[in-house]
Motif scaffolding. Sequence first.
Motif, PDB file in Angstrom:
ATOM      1  N   PHE A  19       0.811  -1.208   0.000  1.00  0.00           N
ATOM      2  CA  PHE A  19       0.000   0.000   0.000  1.00  0.00           C
ATOM      3  C   PHE A  19       0.850   1.265   0.000  1.00  0.00           C
ATOM      4  CE2 PHE A  19      -2.854  -3.071   2.317  1.00  0.00           C
ATOM      5  CZ  PHE A  19      -3.609  -3.369   1.193  1.00  0.00           C
ATOM      6  N   ASN A  20       2.067   1.187   0.558  1.00  0.00           N
ATOM      7  CA  ASN A  20       2.995   2.313   0.457  1.00  0.00           C
ATOM      8  C   ASN A  20       4.137   1.878  -0.446  1.00  0.00           C
ATOM      9  OD1 ASN A  20       3.800   0.469   2.366  1.00  0.00           O
ATOM     10  ND2 ASN A  20       4.737   1.966   3.736  1.00  0.00           N
ATOM     11  N   SER A  21       3.865   1.808  -1.750  1.00  0.00           N
ATOM     12  CA  SER A  21       4.768   1.189  -2.715  1.00  0.00           C
ATOM     13  C   SER A  21       6.090   1.920  -2.842  1.00  0.00           C
ATOM     14  CB  SER A  21       4.089   1.123  -4.089  1.00  0.00           C
ATOM     15  OG  SER A  21       3.675   2.421  -4.499  1.00  0.00           O
ATOM     16  N   ALA A  22       6.195   3.150  -2.378  1.00  0.00           N
ATOM     17  CA  ALA A  22       7.456   3.875  -2.483  1.00  0.00           C
ATOM     18  C   ALA A  22       8.546   3.244  -1.631  1.00  0.00           C
ATOM     19  CB  ALA A  22       7.252   5.335  -2.062  1.00  0.00           C
ATOM     20  N   THR A  23       8.160   2.405  -0.667  1.00  0.00           N
ATOM     21  CA  THR A  23       9.142   1.786   0.216  1.00  0.00           C
ATOM     22  C   THR A  23       9.491   0.371  -0.214  1.00  0.00           C
ATOM     23  OG1 THR A  23       7.439   0.920   1.700  1.00  0.00           O
ATOM     24  CG2 THR A  23       8.257   3.140   2.146  1.00  0.00           C
ATOM     25  N   ALA A  24       9.137  -0.035  -1.425  1.00  0.00           N
ATOM     26  CA  ALA A  24       9.341  -1.414  -1.852  1.00  0.00           C
ATOM     27  C   ALA A  24      10.798  -1.828  -1.793  1.00  0.00           C
ATOM     28  CB  ALA A  24       8.793  -1.619  -3.262  1.00  0.00           C
ATOM     29  N   SER A  25      11.714  -0.926  -2.094  1.00  0.00           N
ATOM     30  CA  SER A  25      13.126  -1.310  -2.160  1.00  0.00           C
ATOM     31  C   SER A  25      13.971  -0.558  -1.141  1.00  0.00           C
ATOM     32  CB  SER A  25      13.659  -1.043  -3.570  1.00  0.00           C
ATOM     33  OG  SER A  25      13.531   0.333  -3.898  1.00  0.00           O
ATOM     34  N   THR A  26      13.356   0.029  -0.131  1.00  0.00           N
ATOM     35  CA  THR A  26      14.105   0.786   0.874  1.00  0.00           C
ATOM     36  C   THR A  26      13.907   0.173   2.242  1.00  0.00           C
ATOM     37  OG1 THR A  26      12.239   2.297   1.207  1.00  0.00           O
ATOM     38  CG2 THR A  26      13.879   2.919  -0.440  1.00  0.00           C
ATOM     39  N   LEU A  27      14.815   0.522   3.159  1.00  0.00           N
ATOM     40  CA  LEU A  27      14.712   0.035   4.538  1.00  0.00           C
ATOM     41  C   LEU A  27      13.756   0.945   5.296  1.00  0.00           C
ATOM     42  CD1 LEU A  27      18.447  -0.850   5.249  1.00  0.00           C
ATOM     43  CD2 LEU A  27      16.562  -2.415   4.762  1.00  0.00           C
ATOM     44  N   ALA A  28      12.476   0.659   5.160  1.00  0.00           N
ATOM     45  CA  ALA A  28      11.441   1.473   5.773  1.00  0.00           C
ATOM     46  C   ALA A  28      10.243   0.574   6.076  1.00  0.00           C
ATOM     47  CB  ALA A  28      11.039   2.620   4.850  1.00  0.00           C
ATOM     48  N   PRO A  29       9.396   0.964   7.020  1.00  0.00           N
ATOM     49  CA  PRO A  29       8.209   0.139   7.314  1.00  0.00           C
ATOM     50  C   PRO A  29       7.299   0.046   6.108  1.00  0.00           C
ATOM     51  CG  PRO A  29       8.094   2.269   8.435  1.00  0.00           C
ATOM     52  CD  PRO A  29       9.472   2.156   7.878  1.00  0.00           C
ATOM     53  N   ARG A  30       6.785  -1.164   5.869  1.00  0.00           N
ATOM     54  CA  ARG A  30       5.946  -1.430   4.710  1.00  0.00           C
ATOM     55  C   ARG A  30       4.565  -1.870   5.175  1.00  0.00           C
ATOM     56  NH1 ARG A  30       9.278  -4.257   0.403  1.00  0.00           N
ATOM     57  NH2 ARG A  30       8.016  -6.107   0.760  1.00  0.00           N
ATOM     58  N   LEU A  31       3.558  -1.415   4.461  1.00  0.00           N
ATOM     59  CA  LEU A  31       2.178  -1.767   4.752  1.00  0.00           C
ATOM     60  C   LEU A  31       1.630  -2.520   3.556  1.00  0.00           C
ATOM     61  CD1 LEU A  31       0.103  -1.187   7.060  1.00  0.00           C
ATOM     62  CD2 LEU A  31      -0.759   0.663   5.632  1.00  0.00           C
ATOM     63  N   GLY A  32       1.138  -3.739   3.785  1.00  0.00           N
ATOM     64  CA  GLY A  32       0.694  -4.523   2.651  1.00  0.00           C
ATOM     65  C   GLY A  32      -0.303  -5.588   3.016  1.00  0.00           C
ATOM     66  N   LYS A  33      -0.592  -6.448   2.037  1.00  0.00           N
ATOM     67  CA  LYS A  33      -1.514  -7.568   2.226  1.00  0.00           C
ATOM     68  C   LYS A  33      -1.029  -8.743   1.396  1.00  0.00           C
ATOM     69  CE  LYS A  33      -5.640  -7.689   0.277  1.00  0.00           C
ATOM     70  NZ  LYS A  33      -7.077  -7.445  -0.002  1.00  0.00           N
ATOM     71  N   LEU A  34      -0.933  -9.889   2.032  1.00  0.00           N
ATOM     72  CA  LEU A  34      -0.545 -11.126   1.360  1.00  0.00           C
ATOM     73  C   LEU A  34      -1.787 -11.989   1.210  1.00  0.00           C
ATOM     74  CD1 LEU A  34       2.620 -13.227   1.938  1.00  0.00           C
ATOM     75  CD2 LEU A  34       0.410 -14.364   1.946  1.00  0.00           C
ATOM     76  N   ALA A  35      -2.100 -12.345  -0.027  1.00  0.00           N
ATOM     77  CA  ALA A  35      -3.313 -13.103  -0.305  1.00  0.00           C
ATOM     78  C   ALA A  35      -2.982 -14.377  -1.062  1.00  0.00           C
ATOM     79  CB  ALA A  35      -4.300 -12.255  -1.106  1.00  0.00           C
ATOM     80  N   ILE A  36      -3.560 -15.482  -0.606  1.00  0.00           N
ATOM     81  CA  ILE A  36      -3.465 -16.774  -1.278  1.00  0.00           C
ATOM     82  C   ILE A  36      -4.889 -17.274  -1.486  1.00  0.00           C
ATOM     83  CG2 ILE A  36      -2.685 -19.169  -1.068  1.00  0.00           C
ATOM     84  CD1 ILE A  36      -0.360 -18.204   0.589  1.00  0.00           C
ATOM     85  N   ALA A  37      -5.189 -17.751  -2.659  1.00  0.00           N
ATOM     86  CA  ALA A  37      -6.548 -18.164  -2.998  1.00  0.00           C
ATOM     87  C   ALA A  37      -7.077 -19.188  -1.996  1.00  0.00           C
ATOM     88  CB  ALA A  37      -6.584 -18.741  -4.415  1.00  0.00           C
ATOM     89  N   GLY A  38      -8.277 -18.927  -1.468  1.00  0.00           N
ATOM     90  CA  GLY A  38      -8.912 -19.849  -0.542  1.00  0.00           C
ATOM     91  C   GLY A  38      -8.471 -19.710   0.889  1.00  0.00           C
ATOM     92  N   ARG A  39      -7.570 -18.765   1.191  1.00  0.00           N
ATOM     93  CA  ARG A  39      -7.071 -18.589   2.553  1.00  0.00           C
ATOM     94  C   ARG A  39      -7.389 -17.176   3.043  1.00  0.00           C
ATOM     95  NH1 ARG A  39      -7.112 -23.153   1.484  1.00  0.00           N
ATOM     96  NH2 ARG A  39      -5.327 -24.451   0.907  1.00  0.00           N
ATOM     97  N   ASN A  40      -7.354 -17.016   4.353  1.00  0.00           N
ATOM     98  CA  ASN A  40      -7.527 -15.681   4.912  1.00  0.00           C
ATOM     99  C   ASN A  40      -6.362 -14.792   4.494  1.00  0.00           C
ATOM    100  OD1 ASN A  40      -9.928 -16.209   6.279  1.00  0.00           O
ATOM    101  ND2 ASN A  40      -8.859 -16.967   8.099  1.00  0.00           N
ATOM    102  N   PRO A  41      -6.608 -13.586   4.028  1.00  0.00           N
ATOM    103  CA  PRO A  41      -5.496 -12.682   3.702  1.00  0.00           C
ATOM    104  C   PRO A  41      -4.764 -12.259   4.974  1.00  0.00           C
ATOM    105  CG  PRO A  41      -7.582 -11.516   3.546  1.00  0.00           C
ATOM    106  CD  PRO A  41      -7.918 -12.959   3.768  1.00  0.00           C
ATOM    107  N   ILE A  42      -3.493 -11.984   4.850  1.00  0.00           N
ATOM    108  CA  ILE A  42      -2.673 -11.558   5.986  1.00  0.00           C
ATOM    109  C   ILE A  42      -2.277 -10.111   5.748  1.00  0.00           C
ATOM    110  CG2 ILE A  42      -0.575 -11.973   7.309  1.00  0.00           C
ATOM    111  CD1 ILE A  42      -0.602 -14.844   6.314  1.00  0.00           C
ATOM    112  N   LEU A  43      -2.725  -9.221   6.623  1.00  0.00           N
ATOM    113  CA  LEU A  43      -2.305  -7.831   6.558  1.00  0.00           C
ATOM    114  C   LEU A  43      -0.932  -7.718   7.181  1.00  0.00           C
ATOM    115  CD1 LEU A  43      -5.644  -6.068   7.601  1.00  0.00           C
ATOM    116  CD2 LEU A  43      -4.766  -6.450   5.289  1.00  0.00           C
TER     117      LEU A  43
END
Length: 477
Positions: A19-43
Amino acid sequence: MGSNASQRSSNDMVNFSLFNSATASTLAPRLGKLAIAGRNPILTPHYIPLTSRGAVPHIAHDVMRGQTAVNSLYFGLEDFIEKLQKKACPPVYKTPAAPNESPLRNFVCLPEDPVLVLGPRRVPPLACPPSNTPNSVAVLTTVGFGQLETGQYVEAVQKLRPDIAVGLADLVLTHQPGLKRQGKMVDRTHAFTTYSTEKLYGEAVPEESRSKTAYFAPILPLDNAQQTLYLEDLEDELRRYISGLALYESASLSAVPESLGDLPRLLFSEPATPHDILRQVSSGADLLTIPFLGDASDAGMALDFVFPAPDAYSTSATDPKPLALDLWAPDFTTDTEPLHKACQCYTCRNHHRAYIHHLLAAKEMLAWSLLQLHNLHTMDCFFAGIRESIQQGTFESDVEIFQRTYAPQLPEKTGQGPRIRGYQAPSRGPNEPRRNPRAYGRLDTIEKFAESQSSIATPDTGAEGLEEHGFATKLSS
């Protein structure tokens, strides 16, 4: 919140959105969601609870489903294997499962919702006397030490079908490896990763036979320069096969190449305190394992911290607030307060400190179950606060306040924990002292037992016999 830049791994097993894609390659806190089909998403950031032989310690599956928010679990393959000979077939491999089901999930009797993460070893792993080899890693099975070969681990992933598999890595657990050994670590891990991904997802594997498990490639706890070739191969040759990264120290977050910055990062660094967790999140960790959560429950401690820290604590001039309550302390003998006044976990809603103190003193298993429920809920709220703080842009200042508010270390263990599980203290040699106290007494000799039996009154004993045993006095006529 920044723009949602959805990133999908090349093998299409995991959808990881930053969600804060500007930090994808930097040492900074990242906010995201990991989703796998059929499973609960992990924030993310979030943590993955650890299991012991298929279960979260001290908690039954029905209690976990009804009283916790657990949506992912980590399993170590060495928990489920007995013998590593080629003809051996562990029971978990024999579990019936439909083509779209996981035998591992069926074996441990879990619903379809939680994400199952499988690694070769438990977390934290115990050092094994045998050394790793160019095609295997040393493991501690349920019947002793052994070597888990690369092909055997690939076979386990293919048969057990977890949602995420953590790749094999040549790790040195007993000492700081020298330069020559570090070179071997890189070469072996590179070979492990190349072989495993080719066997699971390679072009030579028929489309219908390719694994549906997401593969998290390991990054070693070494300097960037020492594993440059391996990282370059991850970027160029193996990128289409890997869905995430597995790291073993927070310093390795700086080694992640920019082209791999959009992948989820699972960190096995064994933080000792919530302060360590905050430092790792600030460096860009997405998922963490937290052994001290279970260790605190074992020690009879209730975690007692929140993030961000309440204003009442941050403005106080008193000593730092302890990170946990030691329920063994006699101060809690008559304390009828909940473990934490604002906590809404099952334990705090239904029981108080004095009750858990009593259970610990009586060595009742319920004590550790109630503490584990509370500690899991405390960690869930802690990470929820972290995500909200990152979203609001106040994470750095909230961390500073938290560090001033809470003590830098957890309290020292004072009481006796539950019985030691076998793998927690493997045998190191003959004539070792007993680790657990005797549960029952022992009769000295069979003769003494027989003698005591002969002196017991029976239904056939007459008046004289009863008088000898002191049951009655014979009256004279």
